[in-house]
Write an enzyme that holds these catalytic residues in place. Structure first.
Site, PDB file in Angstrom:
ATOM      1  N   ARG A  67       0.823  -1.218   0.000  1.00 55.85           N
ATOM      2  CA  ARG A  67       0.000   0.000   0.000  1.00 55.85           C
ATOM      3  C   ARG A  67       0.851   1.259   0.000  1.00 55.85           C
ATOM      4  NH1 ARG A  67      -5.267   0.270   3.576  1.00 55.85           N
ATOM      5  NH2 ARG A  67      -3.950  -0.124   5.357  1.00 55.85           N
ATOM      6  N   ASN A 107     -15.745  10.845  -0.278  1.00 56.12           N
ATOM      7  CA  ASN A 107     -16.133   9.567  -0.885  1.00 56.12           C
ATOM      8  C   ASN A 107     -17.636   9.556  -1.105  1.00 56.12           C
ATOM      9  OD1 ASN A 107     -15.809   6.849  -1.783  1.00 56.12           O
ATOM     10  ND2 ASN A 107     -16.512   6.113   0.206  1.00 56.12           N
ATOM     11  N   HIS A 109     -20.774   6.702  -1.344  1.00 61.05           N
ATOM     12  CA  HIS A 109     -21.026   5.301  -1.003  1.00 61.05           C
ATOM     13  C   HIS A 109     -22.501   4.974  -1.259  1.00 61.05           C
ATOM     14  CE1 HIS A 109     -20.499   1.470   0.949  1.00 61.05           C
ATOM     15  NE2 HIS A 109     -21.594   1.710   1.657  1.00 61.05           N
ATOM     16  N   ASP A 141     -12.140   9.043   6.707  1.00 62.76           N
ATOM     17  CA  ASP A 141     -11.231   8.943   7.856  1.00 62.76           C
ATOM     18  C   ASP A 141     -10.540   7.587   7.800  1.00 62.76           C
ATOM     19  OD1 ASP A 141     -13.029   7.092   8.765  1.00 62.76           O
ATOM     20  OD2 ASP A 141     -13.706   8.265  10.491  1.00 62.76           O
ATOM     21  N   GLY A 143     -11.253   4.753   9.002  1.00 64.08           N
ATOM     22  CA  GLY A 143     -12.075   3.543   8.920  1.00 64.08           C
ATOM     23  C   GLY A 143     -12.564   3.312   7.497  1.00 64.08           C
ATOM     24  N   ASP A 145     -15.584   3.676   5.278  1.00 64.91           N
ATOM     25  CA  ASP A 145     -16.886   4.352   5.143  1.00 64.91           C
ATOM     26  C   ASP A 145     -17.414   4.876   6.480  1.00 64.91           C
ATOM     27  OD1 ASP A 145     -16.827   3.717   2.401  1.00 64.91           O
ATOM     28  OD2 ASP A 145     -17.765   1.779   2.757  1.00 64.91           O
TER      29      ASP A 145
HETATM   30  C1  GAR Z   1     -20.861   3.726  -7.097  1.00 60.69           C
HETATM   31  O1  GAR Z   1     -22.136   3.211  -6.844  1.00 60.69           O
HETATM   32  C2  GAR Z   1     -20.166   4.073  -5.803  1.00 60.69           C
HETATM   33  O2  GAR Z   1     -21.028   4.588  -4.828  1.00 60.69           O
HETATM   34  C3  GAR Z   1     -19.630   2.725  -5.400  1.00 60.69           C
HETATM   35  O3  GAR Z   1     -19.150   2.158  -6.593  1.00 60.69           O
HETATM   36  C4  GAR Z   1     -19.931   2.667  -7.666  1.00 60.69           C
HETATM   37  C5  GAR Z   1     -18.986   3.241  -8.681  1.00 60.69           C
HETATM   38  O4  GAR Z   1     -19.682   3.649  -9.829  1.00 60.69           O
HETATM   39  N1  GAR Z   1     -18.612   2.841  -4.397  1.00 60.69           N
HETATM   40  C6  GAR Z   1     -18.459   1.988  -3.394  1.00 60.69           C
HETATM   41  O5  GAR Z   1     -19.141   0.997  -3.259  1.00 60.69           O
HETATM   42  C7  GAR Z   1     -17.347   2.349  -2.435  1.00 60.69           C
HETATM   43  N2  GAR Z   1     -17.495   1.611  -1.209  1.00 60.69           N
HETATM   44  P1  GAR Z   1     -19.039   4.679 -10.826  1.00 60.69           P
HETATM   45  O6  GAR Z   1     -17.648   4.139 -11.178  1.00 60.69           O
HETATM   46  O7  GAR Z   1     -19.959   4.633 -12.018  1.00 60.69           O
HETATM   47  O8  GAR Z   1     -18.972   6.025 -10.179  1.00 60.69           O
END
Ligand code: GAR
Length: 211
Positions: A67, A107, A109, A141, A143, A145
């Site tokens: 990472r 972010n 979610h 942060d 964690g 989400d």
């Molecule tokens: C979106 O629904 C986003 O909220 C999710 O991935 C998708 C990406 O779509 N993210 C997560 O689940 C992060 N935990 P996109 O590439 O079309 O924006």
């Protein structure tokens, strides 16, 4: 932060949220410029969207790498930016990375946090049997989400929904939430007190979008 915030977007996939941000930033009055898009997966469609919009891109492969190495290379590609937006970016960032942009990594979610964090927000909400689903835009942060919430929006879960049909309605909410929250951040209207983000709202603005 100067008048117009410099924003980098990190992506892993199709980039529809990136597109929502690019479309918003195309308005000359929008207070943020997207100056760089970084993908951790080669060849994803998000890179094409960025190129179409004339935004420089980088690909920094994360798979199979430590990472710290990965993040050091991403940081080098970002250069001077005010805000980092994660848009379908499916990697957890270390505290060392986040410390470079205190309370300035955002972010989106696809769930009403704190319910259903992680990689499968939609599937998990349907499996649990909730009658409402939604999306959350939040600061990142240490964690997964868990950071302070900027805004949320909801849609009903219908009996005949599939993961795909529900995801599509939630995505429409995501595409409204993310540019709205980026505007707030870029305009310096967000402060953080402990777990809570506070937003100086203008008349007519709301932190909850119904659907
Ligand atoms: C979106 O629904 C986003 O909220 C999710 O991935 C998708 C990406 O779509 N993210 C997560 O689940 C992060 N935990 P996109 O590439 O079309 O924006």
């Amino acid at each position: 932060m100067s008048n117009v915030a410099r924003v980098a977007v990190l992506v892993s996939g199709r980039g529809s949220n990136l597109q929502a941000l690019l479309d918003a930033a195309a308005d000359p009055w929008f207070p943020a410029d997207i100056v760089r898009v970084v993908a951790n997966v080669p060849g994803v469609f998000a890179l094409e969207r960025a190129a179409q919009a004339g935004v420089p891109t980088s690909t920094v492969v994360s798979k199979g790498r430590a990472r710290e190495d990965f993040e050091a290379e991403v940081l080098a590609q970002l250069g001077e930016v005010d805000i980092v937006c994660l848009a379908g970016f499916m990697r957890v960032l270390t505290g060392a990375f986040l410390d470079r942009f205190p309370s300035r990594v955002m972010n989106i979610h696809p769930a009403l946090l704190p319910a259903f964090p992680g990689a499968h927000g939609i599937r998990d909400a349907r499996a649990y049997g909730t009658t409402v689903a939604g999306a959350t835009c939040h600061l990142v942060d240490n964690g997964v989400d868990t950071g302070p919430i900027l805004a949320q929006g909801g849609v009903p879960v219908l009996d005949d929904d599939t993961d795909e049909s529900l995801a599509a309605r939630v995505l429409a909410i995501e595409h409204r939430l993310y540019p709205m929250c980026l505007r707030w951040m870029a305009e310096g209207r967000v402060t953080v007190e402990g777990r809570r983000a506070k937003v100086k709202l203008l008349p007519g603005e709301t932190r909850w979008l119904g659907g």
